[in-house]
Design a protein around this motif. Structure first.
Motif, PDB file in Angstrom:
ATOM      1  N   ARG A  64      -9.362   1.640 -10.557  1.00 27.34           N
ATOM      2  CA  ARG A  64      -7.962   1.409 -10.207  1.00 27.34           C
ATOM      3  C   ARG A  64      -7.824   1.119  -8.718  1.00 27.34           C
ATOM      4  O   ARG A  64      -7.118   0.198  -8.316  1.00 27.34           O
ATOM      5  CB  ARG A  64      -7.108   2.622 -10.596  1.00 27.34           C
ATOM      6  N   HIS A  88      -9.623   6.057   2.888  1.00 29.48           N
ATOM      7  CA  HIS A  88      -9.014   5.858   4.209  1.00 29.48           C
ATOM      8  C   HIS A  88      -9.690   4.727   4.987  1.00 29.48           C
ATOM      9  O   HIS A  88      -9.043   3.797   5.452  1.00 29.48           O
ATOM     10  CB  HIS A  88      -9.080   7.162   5.005  1.00 29.48           C
ATOM     11  N   ARG A  89     -11.009   4.814   5.114  1.00 24.39           N
ATOM     12  CA  ARG A  89     -11.717   3.805   5.916  1.00 24.39           C
ATOM     13  C   ARG A  89     -11.798   2.458   5.206  1.00 24.39           C
ATOM     14  O   ARG A  89     -11.852   1.412   5.858  1.00 24.39           O
ATOM     15  CB  ARG A  89     -13.109   4.307   6.260  1.00 24.39           C
ATOM     16  N   TYR A 135      -7.238  -3.923   5.960  1.00 25.09           N
ATOM     17  CA  TYR A 135      -6.287  -4.410   6.964  1.00 25.09           C
ATOM     18  C   TYR A 135      -6.946  -5.416   7.896  1.00 25.09           C
ATOM     19  O   TYR A 135      -6.344  -6.394   8.318  1.00 25.09           O
ATOM     20  CB  TYR A 135      -5.734  -3.246   7.792  1.00 25.09           C
ATOM     21  N   LEU A 137      -9.385   1.201   3.482  1.00 24.54           N
ATOM     22  CA  LEU A 137      -8.107   0.552   3.770  1.00 24.54           C
ATOM     23  C   LEU A 137      -8.117  -0.061   5.161  1.00 24.54           C
ATOM     24  O   LEU A 137      -7.551  -1.132   5.391  1.00 24.54           O
ATOM     25  CB  LEU A 137      -6.952   1.554   3.656  1.00 24.54           C
ATOM     26  N   PHE A 138      -8.784   0.623   6.090  1.00 35.52           N
ATOM     27  CA  PHE A 138      -8.884   0.050   7.433  1.00 35.52           C
ATOM     28  C   PHE A 138      -9.572  -1.322   7.375  1.00 35.52           C
ATOM     29  O   PHE A 138      -9.106  -2.288   7.983  1.00 35.52           O
ATOM     30  CB  PHE A 138      -9.662   0.991   8.348  1.00 35.52           C
ATOM     31  N   LEU A 191       0.825  -1.221   0.000  1.00 36.28           N
ATOM     32  CA  LEU A 191       0.000   0.000   0.000  1.00 36.28           C
ATOM     33  C   LEU A 191       0.855   1.266   0.000  1.00 36.28           C
ATOM     34  O   LEU A 191       0.445   2.294  -0.538  1.00 36.28           O
ATOM     35  CB  LEU A 191      -0.911   0.027   1.230  1.00 36.28           C
ATOM     36  N   SER A 192       2.041   1.187   0.622  1.00 33.63           N
ATOM     37  CA  SER A 192       2.908   2.367   0.640  1.00 33.63           C
ATOM     38  C   SER A 192       3.535   2.615  -0.721  1.00 33.63           C
ATOM     39  O   SER A 192       3.959   3.731  -1.015  1.00 33.63           O
ATOM     40  CB  SER A 192       4.012   2.197   1.697  1.00 33.63           C
ATOM     41  N   LEU A 193       3.613   1.564  -1.550  1.00 33.85           N
ATOM     42  CA  LEU A 193       4.246   1.705  -2.872  1.00 33.85           C
ATOM     43  C   LEU A 193       3.264   2.198  -3.934  1.00 33.85           C
ATOM     44  O   LEU A 193       3.642   2.903  -4.861  1.00 33.85           O
ATOM     45  CB  LEU A 193       4.803   0.359  -3.336  1.00 33.85           C
ATOM     46  N   ILE A 194       2.013   1.784  -3.830  1.00 27.44           N
ATOM     47  CA  ILE A 194       1.069   2.065  -4.913  1.00 27.44           C
ATOM     48  C   ILE A 194       0.333   3.388  -4.671  1.00 27.44           C
ATOM     49  O   ILE A 194       0.265   3.869  -3.540  1.00 27.44           O
ATOM     50  CB  ILE A 194       0.025   0.928  -5.075  1.00 27.44           C
ATOM     51  N   PRO A 195      -0.226   3.976  -5.726  1.00 26.79           N
ATOM     52  CA  PRO A 195      -1.060   5.164  -5.534  1.00 26.79           C
ATOM     53  C   PRO A 195      -2.328   4.796  -4.766  1.00 26.79           C
ATOM     54  O   PRO A 195      -2.930   3.755  -5.031  1.00 26.79           O
ATOM     55  CB  PRO A 195      -1.415   5.585  -6.967  1.00 26.79           C
ATOM     56  N   THR A 196      -2.690   5.621  -3.793  1.00 27.52           N
ATOM     57  CA  THR A 196      -3.934   5.385  -3.053  1.00 27.52           C
ATOM     58  C   THR A 196      -4.742   6.680  -3.035  1.00 27.52           C
ATOM     59  O   THR A 196      -4.241   7.736  -3.409  1.00 27.52           O
ATOM     60  CB  THR A 196      -3.664   4.932  -1.607  1.00 27.52           C
ATOM     61  N   ARG A 197      -5.994   6.592  -2.593  1.00 34.37           N
ATOM     62  CA  ARG A 197      -6.864   7.766  -2.580  1.00 34.37           C
ATOM     63  C   ARG A 197      -7.215   8.152  -1.147  1.00 34.37           C
ATOM     64  O   ARG A 197      -7.485   7.290  -0.308  1.00 34.37           O
ATOM     65  CB  ARG A 197      -8.168   7.472  -3.337  1.00 34.37           C
ATOM     66  N   ARG A 198      -7.243   9.459  -0.903  1.00 42.05           N
ATOM     67  CA  ARG A 198      -7.638   9.973   0.397  1.00 42.05           C
ATOM     68  C   ARG A 198      -9.029   9.451   0.786  1.00 42.05           C
ATOM     69  O   ARG A 198      -9.285   9.106   1.931  1.00 42.05           O
ATOM     70  CB  ARG A 198      -7.633  11.505   0.334  1.00 42.05           C
TER      71      ARG A 198
END
Lengths: 212, 313
Positions: B146, B94-95, B101, B97-98, B84-91
């Motif tokens: 994406r 946020h939730r 995880y 991604l939680f 996740l730190s390497l790829i582009p993500t969207r603001r």
């Protein structure tokens, strides 16, 4: 109260910053070993303070003082107690109430005591992973204490992990770039220019993926 | 807490691996001393990684199974975080991604209670349906496809695929008298690592023809063939000690691990090339590039698991 602060760093800041997130510090040796000193960092998240606290050895934690907005962190009694006693903030008023009443007096006193100030010159967290216009407050500190080192620190990823408005951190690996201490050259304008440039230079070393 | 009943074969295998590693460390140190003009950084890094892998491996299997699950879940967590730190993500996500995880502990929980049916569909079906739904409810449509697909790819490789290693430990011990799930796990991880280094060494020594010129120019056909052959030989030699596989089956397992390891490696290379980093360690120096260490296993773990599962469980 220094025991509370050490416990907070060991039980909260270390697990969150070092295990849950993971930070990668470039040029750690440039950090001041002892006060008086000032860390000028960019600000995107409440996690910023946590991350900065992990950069200092535990026996110095009591002397590391985040400078924070009184209107926000003293807003209610619980948060005020926590901010003052556990985080150890120096509260300052963002708006001047009377002319001639210097809001930075508490910062000067802390430096006189040999403490290390954490200042976020952008003033607030703003949009995640974007730098806002720097506020001039820090240049008054630099002018008054030209021999105190002011070390710029650029952080990336913490704003993605917990941006303004979110209370749940989401893990990302984060980067911390420590810059060279700034030299006082005699006027506040050029000091601010130098600080801004220093942030830009640190930012250039970062290869971050897109974040929309 | 300690489980003293580690099967003897697994004990010997671990001791053997440690001995091999000590020899390898000594050889590389000696080479570096004899020929200081040549660069052995790559080999030194690999050896360092193997020490780490073997330590994590021992931690993972030496104690109670629940401890193993926590270790494997943590490995998945590190890999997913790095992804996740390497790829582009969207603001906006946020939730989301939680929740993504959160799929990690849940997936390993299914392993813990040995619910195979849920283990095998939880991420491919439920996470796959749930996360895009959360995205849609938040309402950001720009970059939706994406975001949804990159997130799912990450969960599939770093959590679903890798969790097959842990499920090997949950398999009933009596089907593999040669040492149960621990022995199968050792067989898989050991052969995958050996395959990586065998392909590297064969490629360095005899490599002429590029295998994947646009993705990973260092990979050669000669390295691939030599690596798969070496891995298969070892797979056949070790099978009676550690697995219920017959001679023919162990040949197939060797080829599967050899080829799978190669494909896992170049797949992760393609991802990095797409993002524009050479190895995940350059973007995140000091974080070690855990994806680089696990890339082969993202293919070999599920492939080997289902191969054994189909034939013997």
């Amino acid at each position: 109260m220094s025991l509370l602060r050490i416990l907070f760093v060991v039980l909260v800041a270390y697990p969150v910053v070092l295990i849950m997130l993971g930070i990668n510090v470039r040029h750690r040796a440039r950090l001041p070993r002892r006060g008086p000193a000032v860390i000028a960092a960019n600000h995107n998240s409440h996690l910023d303070t946590l991350a900065l606290l992990t950069l200092f050895p535990l026996h110095r934690i009591a002397q590391v003082r985040p400078v924070a907005a009184a209107d926000y962190f003293l807003a209610n009694r619980l948060i005020a107690w926590f901010s003052l006693n556990v985080i150890g903030i120096i509260p300052i008023r963002r708006k001047r109430e009377r002319d001639g009443d210097d809001p930075l007096v508490a910062c000067y006193a802390a430096l006189e005591r040999g403490e290390i100030l954490l200042i976020f010159p952008e003033g607030s967290r703003g949009e995640p992973e974007r730098m806002a216009q720097l506020k001039f407050g820090i240049s008054f500190v630099a002018e008054r204490y030209p021999r105190v080192p002011i070390v710029p620190v650029f952080m990336h990823g913490l704003g993605k992990s917990m941006p303004r408005g979110e209370w749940l951190p989401v893990p990302y690996f984060c980067d911390v770039f420590v810059g060279l201490p700034l030299k006082w050259r005699g006027d506040r304008e050029s000091f601010m220019g130098e600080l801004e440039q220093s942030f830009h230079k640190l930012k250039e070393k970062l290869a971050a993926p897109e974040y929309l | 807490m300690t489980r003293l009943s580690l099967p003897p074969q697994v004990m010997y295998a671990l001791l053997g691996a440690v001995a091999l590693l000590i020899i390898a460390s000594a050889v590389v140190l000696a080479l570096a001393r004899i020929r200081p003009e040549r660069d052995y950084t790559e080999l030194k890094l690999r050896i360092k990684t193997w020490w780490l892998i073997i330590i994590v491996f021992c931690l993972a299997i030496a104690f109670h199974r629940d401890v193993s699950l926590v270790v494997f879940a943590f490995v998945s967590f590190l890999a997913f975080k790095e992804y996740l730190s390497l790829i582009p993500t969207r603001r906006a996500d946020h939730r989301v991604l939680f929740w993504a995880y959160l799929a990690i502990p849940v997936q390993y929980y299914w392993v813990g209670i040995e619910w195979y049916g849920m283990f095998i569909i939880f991420i491919p079906v439920f996470a796959f349906l749930y996360l895009p739904m959360k995205m849609v409810l938040i309402g950001e449509t720009q970059g939706f496809l994406r975001a949804a697909s990159t997130l799912h790819w990450g969960l599939m490789t770093t959590v679903f695929c890798l969790s097959h290693m842990a499920y090997l430990l949950a398999l009933p011990d009596d089907r593999n008298p040669a040492g149960g799930g621990d022995a199968l796990l050792f067989y898989l991880v050991f052969l995958t690592q050996i395959n990586d280094v065998a392909q590297y060494v064969w490629g360095k020594s005899f490599g002429r023809h590029k295998a994947t010129p646009t993705v990973s120019p260092n990979k050669t056909i000669e390295g691939l063939i030599g690596g798969v052959a070496t891995t298969t030989l070892l797979a056949v030699a070790l099978a009676p000690w550690l697995t219920p596989l017959t001679r023919i089956e162990s040949v197939a397992a060797g080829v599967l691990i050899g080829m799978g390891g190669f494909i896992g490696d170049v797949t992760m290379s393609a991802l990095k090339r797409d993002i524009g980093v050479k190895d995940s360690g350059t973007l995140l120096p000091g974080h070690g590039g855990i994806l680089d260490r696990l890339d082969s296993l993202t293919y070999t773990a599920p492939l080997f698991f289902h191969f054994v599962y189909y034939l013997h469980y």
